[in-house]
Design an enzyme around this catalytic site. Structure first.
Site, PDB file in Angstrom:
ATOM      1  N   GLU A 280       0.826  -1.222   0.000  1.00 27.83           N
ATOM      2  CA  GLU A 280       0.000   0.000   0.000  1.00 27.83           C
ATOM      3  C   GLU A 280       0.855   1.265   0.000  1.00 27.83           C
ATOM      4  O   GLU A 280       0.424   2.304  -0.479  1.00 27.83           O
ATOM      5  CB  GLU A 280      -0.959   0.018   1.205  1.00 27.83           C
ATOM      6  CG  GLU A 280      -2.194  -0.840   0.996  1.00 27.83           C
ATOM      7  CD  GLU A 280      -3.354  -0.500   1.930  1.00 27.83           C
ATOM      8  OE1 GLU A 280      -3.122  -0.016   3.055  1.00 27.83           O
ATOM      9  OE2 GLU A 280      -4.508  -0.739   1.528  1.00 27.83           O
ATOM     10  N   HIS A 301       8.484 -26.606  -0.301  1.00 27.80           N
ATOM     11  CA  HIS A 301       7.900 -27.733  -1.025  1.00 27.80           C
ATOM     12  C   HIS A 301       6.784 -27.268  -1.956  1.00 27.80           C
ATOM     13  O   HIS A 301       5.942 -28.053  -2.361  1.00 27.80           O
ATOM     14  CB  HIS A 301       7.401 -28.780  -0.020  1.00 27.80           C
ATOM     15  CG  HIS A 301       8.495 -29.281   0.862  1.00 27.80           C
ATOM     16  ND1 HIS A 301       9.223 -30.427   0.590  1.00 27.80           N
ATOM     17  CD2 HIS A 301       9.053 -28.748   1.981  1.00 27.80           C
ATOM     18  CE1 HIS A 301      10.155 -30.582   1.515  1.00 27.80           C
ATOM     19  NE2 HIS A 301      10.075 -29.576   2.378  1.00 27.80           N
ATOM     20  N   LYS A 415     -13.920   0.149  -5.399  1.00 25.79           N
ATOM     21  CA  LYS A 415     -15.005   0.552  -4.495  1.00 25.79           C
ATOM     22  C   LYS A 415     -16.062   1.363  -5.243  1.00 25.79           C
ATOM     23  O   LYS A 415     -17.253   1.232  -4.977  1.00 25.79           O
ATOM     24  CB  LYS A 415     -14.448   1.399  -3.341  1.00 25.79           C
ATOM     25  CG  LYS A 415     -13.657   0.596  -2.328  1.00 25.79           C
ATOM     26  CD  LYS A 415     -13.299   1.498  -1.154  1.00 25.79           C
ATOM     27  CE  LYS A 415     -12.294   0.851  -0.236  1.00 25.79           C
ATOM     28  NZ  LYS A 415     -11.765   1.804   0.743  1.00 25.79           N
TER      29      LYS A 415
HETATM   30  O1  PA5 Z   1      -3.082   1.329   5.965  1.00 26.71           O
HETATM   31  C1  PA5 Z   1      -4.148   1.877   5.732  1.00 26.71           C
HETATM   32  O2  PA5 Z   1      -4.319   3.112   5.865  1.00 26.71           O
HETATM   33  C2  PA5 Z   1      -5.358   1.062   5.293  1.00 26.71           C
HETATM   34  O3  PA5 Z   1      -5.007  -0.273   5.105  1.00 26.71           O
HETATM   35  C3  PA5 Z   1      -6.463   1.160   6.321  1.00 26.71           C
HETATM   36  O4  PA5 Z   1      -5.967   0.749   7.568  1.00 26.71           O
HETATM   37  C4  PA5 Z   1      -7.662   0.274   5.956  1.00 26.71           C
HETATM   38  O5  PA5 Z   1      -8.139   0.647   4.696  1.00 26.71           O
HETATM   39  C5  PA5 Z   1      -8.785   0.403   6.985  1.00 26.71           C
HETATM   40  O6  PA5 Z   1      -9.165   1.736   7.139  1.00 26.71           O
HETATM   41  P1  PA5 Z   1     -10.195   2.176   8.254  1.00 26.71           P
HETATM   42  O7  PA5 Z   1      -9.575   1.964   9.580  1.00 26.71           O
HETATM   43  O8  PA5 Z   1     -10.442   3.635   8.003  1.00 26.71           O
HETATM   44  O9  PA5 Z   1     -11.426   1.331   8.083  1.00 26.71           O
END
Ligand code: PA5
Length: 426
Positions: A280, A301, A415
């Site tokens: 990310e 394996h 989304k």
């Molecule tokens: O690292 C990040 O920012 C994301 O992976 C969020 O943690 C994830 O999308 C969850 O977001 P939220 O806590 O707003 O639901």
């Protein structure tokens, strides 16, 4: 904690390494004082969000939950649960206080079967819930919390259900903060200046970890040790930079995947945390190594075959634990010739070490540039240091790539279509 780059050197000559540094001198200059980038930097000083008062508050809350709950459900997704899961799987049970509830994770997916199984596992047991959400717009925690809230209110009085729901929220105008205030849920702050995947040293990670019986102060001490070493511009910062330079110089040479490998299966959730952190943070603007994870010896394996002889596109980082939490001697077998007498007198650790050393040799000689990150042991302090180190590596690496390590715009694309489908009247 040590970094060994020697097994990558046959694939990246000193001259290529220096050329990459020269080309990226401007970006590297920005990385003085601990891998600074602009943006969400609240994680840089772990004690800002885990000071004495916050640790005491979390320990008291965790103490109540450990005493009263048989099961503790963590509702959160991505950065909102990966850090805690990584630590809990890696450190429990050996480094945790005995007792306490079973910890279950909800909101990881939208599967009805997963949810049904969760309900079966909590039914009839004393339940506490921790809902963790930075924005409270993510579908999975929103849906799961609605269902679990109704479940809790059907089992307990409204007041008792509220006492058993703890939220970790953006304090201020956040939706979950408002809901918590209106319904009398106790809440902890989700720091505004810390993104999900950088949040393990804040209440986001600390409450579940404390409920598991892990010493959160030792975890923070490990992170602070790494912070001081990095901010002082010491060896750890140099290691982080040279790790970041090596992986991206190899990316420029055509390698496309970094595999994180380990020989302790307790590190599987740590692997998922690491994978999310890098995917990310870096995977944008059509660049970056794809982060993959291997748990050895099991995966030797399966994907071990590909690593050895498949398309030459992987680099590999071994996460090596010098002294694992426990060891055991091999039973002698005087009754039967089972073909394994060469193991007599050995311990599991010795055998695992031979497998590790053999794998590093085979993969590096087989065309995989390898690095080793070595930890002395598997405990809260070492993992605190390691996670902070990886934050710094990830930020350094993102700066070298020219991407923002703190956003994730690409996760919005699916989304838009999903919400269009969901919001179209049936
Ligand atoms: O690292 C990040 O920012 C994301 O992976 C969020 O943690 C994830 O999308 C969850 O977001 P939220 O806590 O707003 O639901």
């Amino acid at each position: 904690m040590r970094l060994d780059r020697n097994y990558a050197k046959p694939y990246l000559s000193p001259q290529e390494y220096e050329t990459y540094i020269e080309k990226h001198r401007a970006e590297l200059e920005k990385l003085k004082n601990g891998g600074h980038a602009d943006g969400m930097l609240g994680w840089l000083h772990p004690e800002d969000w885990a000071d004495e008062a916050m640790c005491t508050r979390i320990e008291e809350l965790a103490g109540e939950i450990r005493e009263k709950a048989q099961v503790f459900v963590v509702v959160g997704l991505g950065g909102s649960n990966q850090g805690a899961r990584a630590l809990i799987e890696a450190l429990c049970p050996q480094d945790a206080m005995p007792g306490g509830p079973e910890i279950l994770y909800a909101a990881l997916n939208l599967s009805a079967s997963y949810y049904e199984t969760l309900l079966k596992r909590i039914d009839g047991r004393s339940v506490y819930v921790n809902v963790i959400a930075k924005n409270f717009q993510t579908l999975e925690p929103g849906l799961t919390f609605r269902m679990l809230r109704h479940y809790m209110e059907s089992r307990y009085s409204k007041e008792e259900a509220a006492r058993r729901i703890i939220t970790t929220v953006t304090v201020g105008d956040g939706m979950l903060h408002r809901i918590s205030e209106e319904n009398g849920y106790r809440y902890l702050p989700f720091p505004e200046d810390v993104g999900g995947r950088y949040s393990v040293f804040t209440p986001v990670g600390l409450l579940p970890v404390a409920v598991a019986g892990i010493h959160i102060r030792e975890l923070i001490q490990g992170a602070v040790k790494a912070e001081r070493a990095c901010l002082a511009g010491g060896e750890l910062l140099e290691d982080a930079k040279s790790y970041a330079v090596t992986r991206n110089a190899l990316l420029e040479k055509g390698y496309g995947i970094e595999v994180l490998s380990f020989f302790e299966p307790q590190l599987e959730a740590f692997g998922r945390w690491w994978r999310q952190l890098f995917a990310e943070s870096e995977g944008k603007q059509n660049t970056a190594l794809f982060p993959a994870v291997c748990s050895f010896t099991e995966d030797l394996h399966s994907v071990g075959q590909y690593l050895q002889q498949g398309k030459r596109q992987m680099i590999e980082t071994f996460l090596h634990i010098a002294t694992p939490p426990c060891d055991r001697k091999v039973d002698p077998e005087p009754q039967m010739d089972d073909g394994f007498d060469y193991l007599d007198g050995r311990t599991f650790h010795e055998i695992n070490e031979c497998a590790y050393r053999a794998t590093v040799k085979a993969h590096s000689e087989g065309g995989v540039p390898c690095m080793i990150v070595e930890l002395d042991g598997l405990d809260a302090r070492s993992l605190g240091e390691l996670m902070y180190f990886y934050f710094i590596v990830c930020v350094c690496s993102s700066v070298l790539l020219g991407v923002d390590p703190f956003d994730q715009p690409g996760v919005e694309n699916y989304k838009t279509e999903m919400f269009r489908l969901l919001k179209t009247k049936k």
